[in-house]
Enzyme design. Sequence first.
Site, short mmCIF file in Angstrom:
data_model
loop_
_atom_site.label_atom_id
_atom_site.label_comp_id
_atom_site.label_asym_id
_atom_site.label_seq_id
_atom_site.Cartn_x
_atom_site.Cartn_y
_atom_site.Cartn_z
N ARG A 244 0.84 -1.19 0.00
CA ARG A 244 0.00 0.00 0.00
C ARG A 244 0.88 1.24 0.00
O ARG A 244 1.96 1.23 0.61
CB ARG A 244 -0.86 0.07 1.27
N GLU A 273 -2.07 7.96 -4.20
CA GLU A 273 -2.41 7.51 -5.55
C GLU A 273 -3.87 7.82 -5.87
O GLU A 273 -4.70 7.88 -4.94
CB GLU A 273 -2.13 5.99 -5.69
N HIS A 291 -1.08 0.22 -9.60
CA HIS A 291 -1.83 -0.62 -8.65
C HIS A 291 -2.55 -1.77 -9.38
O HIS A 291 -3.78 -1.87 -9.33
CB HIS A 291 -2.82 0.24 -7.85
C1 DGY Z 1 -6.00 -5.57 -2.62
O1 DGY Z 1 -6.67 -6.56 -2.85
O2 DGY Z 1 -5.85 -5.09 -1.51
C2 DGY Z 1 -5.43 -4.89 -3.80
O3 DGY Z 1 -4.53 -3.91 -3.51
C3 DGY Z 1 -6.63 -4.41 -4.59
O4 DGY Z 1 -6.42 -3.71 -5.58
#
Ligand code: DGY
Length: 333
Positions: A244, A273, A291
């Site tokens: 993240r 983002e 992402h």
């Molecule tokens: C998640 O599943 O957490 C991914 O980052 C989704 O995009």
Amino acid sequence: MTSGRARPAVLVARRVFPDVLAGLQRHFEVEANDTDEVWSPEELRQRLQGKAGALTTGSERISAELLAACPDLRVVANMAVGFNNFDVAACTAQGVLATNTPDVLTETTADFGFALLLATARRLTESEHFLRAGLWNRWSVDMFAGAEVHGSTLGILGMGRIGQGIARRGAHGFGMRVLYHNRSRLSPATEADCRAEWVPKADLLAQADHLVLVLPYSAASHHAIGAAELALMKPTATLVNIARGGIVDDEALAHALRTRQIAAAGLDVFEGEPTVHPELLALSNVVLTPHIASATLPTRRAMAQLAADNLVAFLVEGRALTPINPDVLTRVG
Ligand code: DGY
């Protein structure tokens, strides 16, 4: 088919696959976001009025304020394994079930983590841009010479299911020595299966040739990699973030990449983002992707279906498939 009583209303906050939507329409009155624009918090609040359930993505913030303004809401189903866009404590306090999509994306995301590691270490995008720009006019002994992957030391920060998938790929596929750091250690059997060794975080940073971040985002993991941590890494190291934005201090990372404190980074997630730190955009020793770690059609379909199935399971049958706050089930059950 639910019959007899008025059907619950649900909101699908982003575009999903038509058959997943059709499945929801068999049970619910569905309002769907056909434009796929990310709604503002105010628009989301308005559209959630009268809705018992919502299918969300990481782009929708389910805050305490929003929950307080949406008294009919009973379940929020995130189409993601991560759920840092949810205030889970507020969901629980308000008796709103929160669900996510674990497992269905594990191997796909681990594949991508490895793809980003390879692209970063072997300078894939940088060399492709060079070629496309018409700059390639001869073979050269050290042209785009990158870092070795096979036989090197792979460091993994955060050793959940995806981290374990990356460890297996590294250990079994590339003959890497695998080190990991996690709050809790894996069982000896899982460590043996992943051929992974737990080390303190400082050792992980100092020893990894390739460091992959796979830990969930929370207040505790905010800037888990900042200037101090980057200073511990090898100047030849690569850093890969598929977890993240916010886990890495992007400003500090840009500085470390610019001054070659570390060799390169591969980033799929960013602070703030879809805006990306302008200094990262300007650097050649960073591979940037939007992402997409879980983005294969079968996996995205499985994620959407699991989120939809959670709405049906809870609103029609009073149960949940992958609850984040299962306490809510016992309270309503
Ligand atoms: C998640 O599943 O957490 C991914 O980052 C989704 O995009």
